[in-house]
Design an enzyme around this catalytic site. Structure first.
Site, PDB file in Angstrom:
ATOM      1  N   LYS A 150      -4.297 -63.090 -32.672  1.00 54.59           N
ATOM      2  CA  LYS A 150      -4.159 -63.586 -34.043  1.00 54.59           C
ATOM      3  C   LYS A 150      -3.910 -65.087 -34.044  1.00 54.59           C
ATOM      4  O   LYS A 150      -4.562 -65.844 -34.775  1.00 54.59           O
ATOM      5  CB  LYS A 150      -3.006 -62.874 -34.761  1.00 54.59           C
ATOM      6  CG  LYS A 150      -2.905 -63.236 -36.240  1.00 54.59           C
ATOM      7  CD  LYS A 150      -1.559 -62.892 -36.831  1.00 54.59           C
ATOM      8  CE  LYS A 150      -0.549 -63.968 -36.553  1.00 54.59           C
ATOM      9  NZ  LYS A 150       0.728 -63.794 -37.283  1.00 54.59           N
ATOM     10  N   ASP A 168      -3.380 -60.815 -40.049  1.00 53.24           N
ATOM     11  CA  ASP A 168      -1.910 -60.770 -40.146  1.00 53.24           C
ATOM     12  C   ASP A 168      -1.522 -59.594 -41.038  1.00 53.24           C
ATOM     13  O   ASP A 168      -2.362 -58.756 -41.386  1.00 53.24           O
ATOM     14  CB  ASP A 168      -1.368 -62.095 -40.688  1.00 53.24           C
ATOM     15  CG  ASP A 168      -1.722 -62.318 -42.159  1.00 53.24           C
ATOM     16  OD1 ASP A 168      -2.568 -61.568 -42.706  1.00 53.24           O
ATOM     17  OD2 ASP A 168      -1.148 -63.236 -42.767  1.00 53.24           O
TER      18      ASP A 168
END
Length: 258
Positions: A150, A168
């Site tokens: 991420k 997220d």
């Protein structure tokens, strides 16, 4: 009823098909191509130039800020890093500052002790392996301590202009809630979104979805009456079918510092 010989030949045929020829399962979304185009067109009108809300001054401070943001709010990270980045905006300066002083700067952030260790460790690796420069590939970025997929995707997008989707908590929630790209893992959702989002909107899609989740399609209760895609949305939780007026929003309060 299938004869044993036919069944055997079918199994043999299946086994003989090369892995490379097997097709990837199609991305499943509740929306048609036309609906996807319209969803992201509206997001583009609402926020023509969306920005990440983590303050940073260069790729290095962005890496640090994103790594620190795990299980913390962007506002909380910004409050801590404003002072930190004034004295340590390069890997070498961060190393010169040392772990103990880094801890002092970020102690208001959750898990600050472990995060301080990672900041020093990733700074050391950047100096030792990459000459103090932040690498520009996901494969290299994820080798930095405290940097996962991420974080790497955020850096690729925000620092180097490479279209990516960093899944997220907001994107994970929205992808499932509105049935945009349902999935059980961030990687599964990332893969689906990368395939279904119209190419012309892909670069900003990451931020549009995050900001939509943060300010409109909120975790506790989505504010459907403020949603510009309320008429298109296929969420079972939806409480309104009338889209909010499609107007450009005021400039964001946060963003990269000059």
């Amino acid at each position: 009823m299938t004869s044993p010989s036919k069944k055997s030949s079918t199994q043999t045929l299946k086994k003989s098909i090369p892995a490379a020829v097997k097709r990837k399962p199609a991305a499943r979304s509740a929306y048609s191509k036309a609906e996807l185009e319209e969803i992201f067109r509206r997001f583009s009108v609402q926020r023509p130039e969306p920005k990440g809300e983590l303050e940073h001054v260069n790729p290095f401070t962005l890496v640090v800020a994103v790594a620190l943001s795990a299980q913390a709010t962007d506002a909380g990270v910004n409050k801590a890093t404003r002072a930190l980045f004034k004295v340590a905006d390069t890997p070498q300066k961060m190393l010169d500052l040392g772990e103990e002083k880094v801890r002092d700067y970020i102690k208001t952030i959750g898990l600050y002790r472990n995060k301080a260790k990672n900041v020093i460790a990733l700074s050391q690796r950047l100096v030792d392996v990459y000459g103090g420069e932040v690498p520009k590939t996901r494969e290299e970025l994820v080798t930095l301590p405290g940097v996962g997929r991420k974080t790497a995707n955020v850096v690729l997008s925000m620092a180097f202009g490479i279209p990516t989707i960093a899944v997220d908590t907001h994107i994970f929630r929205i992808a499932n809630r509105i049935r945009l790209a349902p999935g059980k893992t961030p990687d599964e959702i990332e893969d689906k979104l990368m395939r279904i989002i119209p190419k012309q909107y892909l670069f900003h899609a990451h931020h549009w979805l995050i900001l939509h989740g943060r300010y409109c399609c909120k975790a506790r209760k989505p504010e459907c009456e403020r949603c510009v895609i309320a008429d298109i949305c296929k969420s079972p939780e939806k409480t309104c079918d009338v889209p909010a007026p499609l107007v450009e929003l005021p400039p964001q309060l946060f963003g990269p510092t000059p």
